[in-house]
Design a protein around this motif. Structure first.
Motif, PDB file in Angstrom:
ATOM      1  N   VAL A  48       0.900  -1.148   0.000  1.00  0.00           N
ATOM      2  CA  VAL A  48       0.000   0.000   0.000  1.00  0.00           C
ATOM      3  C   VAL A  48       0.937   1.195   0.000  1.00  0.00           C
ATOM      4  O   VAL A  48       1.767   1.339   0.902  1.00  0.00           O
ATOM      5  CB  VAL A  48      -0.923   0.012   1.235  1.00  0.00           C
ATOM      6  CG1 VAL A  48      -1.765   1.271   1.253  1.00  0.00           C
ATOM      7  CG2 VAL A  48      -1.811  -1.225   1.236  1.00  0.00           C
ATOM      8  N   THR A  49       0.863   2.042  -1.024  1.00  0.00           N
ATOM      9  CA  THR A  49       1.835   3.111  -1.189  1.00  0.00           C
ATOM     10  C   THR A  49       1.268   4.479  -0.841  1.00  0.00           C
ATOM     11  O   THR A  49       0.112   4.774  -1.109  1.00  0.00           O
ATOM     12  CB  THR A  49       2.384   3.161  -2.627  1.00  0.00           C
ATOM     13  OG1 THR A  49       1.340   3.523  -3.514  1.00  0.00           O
ATOM     14  CG2 THR A  49       2.961   1.823  -3.047  1.00  0.00           C
ATOM     15  N   VAL A  50       2.124   5.302  -0.231  1.00  0.00           N
ATOM     16  CA  VAL A  50       1.803   6.695   0.076  1.00  0.00           C
ATOM     17  C   VAL A  50       2.755   7.549  -0.749  1.00  0.00           C
ATOM     18  O   VAL A  50       3.972   7.508  -0.540  1.00  0.00           O
ATOM     19  CB  VAL A  50       1.975   7.005   1.580  1.00  0.00           C
ATOM     20  CG1 VAL A  50       1.723   8.479   1.857  1.00  0.00           C
ATOM     21  CG2 VAL A  50       1.049   6.135   2.416  1.00  0.00           C
ATOM     22  N   PRO A  51       2.223   8.309  -1.725  1.00  0.00           N
ATOM     23  CA  PRO A  51       3.095   9.135  -2.554  1.00  0.00           C
ATOM     24  C   PRO A  51       3.528  10.408  -1.821  1.00  0.00           C
ATOM     25  O   PRO A  51       2.717  11.066  -1.178  1.00  0.00           O
ATOM     26  CB  PRO A  51       2.220   9.478  -3.761  1.00  0.00           C
ATOM     27  CG  PRO A  51       0.821   9.406  -3.245  1.00  0.00           C
ATOM     28  CD  PRO A  51       0.830   8.370  -2.147  1.00  0.00           C
ATOM     29  N   LEU A  52       4.809  10.726  -1.894  1.00  0.00           N
ATOM     30  CA  LEU A  52       5.346  11.962  -1.340  1.00  0.00           C
ATOM     31  C   LEU A  52       5.775  12.858  -2.499  1.00  0.00           C
ATOM     32  O   LEU A  52       5.534  12.540  -3.656  1.00  0.00           O
ATOM     33  CB  LEU A  52       6.544  11.656  -0.431  1.00  0.00           C
ATOM     34  CG  LEU A  52       6.305  10.667   0.702  1.00  0.00           C
ATOM     35  CD1 LEU A  52       7.603  10.416   1.457  1.00  0.00           C
ATOM     36  CD2 LEU A  52       5.226  11.174   1.636  1.00  0.00           C
ATOM     37  N   ASP A  53       6.442  13.958  -2.205  1.00  0.00           N
ATOM     38  CA  ASP A  53       6.914  14.861  -3.255  1.00  0.00           C
ATOM     39  C   ASP A  53       8.056  14.243  -4.056  1.00  0.00           C
ATOM     40  O   ASP A  53       8.710  13.302  -3.621  1.00  0.00           O
ATOM     41  CB  ASP A  53       7.413  16.164  -2.635  1.00  0.00           C
ATOM     42  CG  ASP A  53       6.278  16.951  -1.998  1.00  0.00           C
ATOM     43  OD1 ASP A  53       5.118  16.787  -2.434  1.00  0.00           O
ATOM     44  OD2 ASP A  53       6.549  17.714  -1.063  1.00  0.00           O
TER      45      ASP A  53
END
Length: 73
Positions: free
Chosen positions: A37-42
């Protein structure tokens, strides 16, 4: 000088942890991708949460910098 990486795997409570982090940082809802499960950052960086049944080992990151960058003259 710039330093970058594109992802980091986090071996803990997959969906709940990803949703909690995204919520407190004001990020988009996490997305499922393969076993993660991925959390996109900058800058294209993602934190990839993976469920883990075993113990979680401590980790740290160290980045070498040229002396001139740390101690400018």
């Amino acid at each position: 000088m710039s330093v970058s990486f594109n992802h980091h795997r986090l071996p803990q409570g997959q969906t709940r942890s990803a949703e909690f982090l995204a919520r407190i940082l004001g990020l988009p809802k996490p997305q499922a991708m393969w076993s993660f499960v991925t959390v996109p950052l900058d800058n294209g960086v993602t934190l990839d949460f993976l469920g883990s049944a075993g113990a979680i080992a401590p980790q740290h990151y160290a980045c070498p910098f040229p002396r001139a960058a740390v101690h400018p003259q």
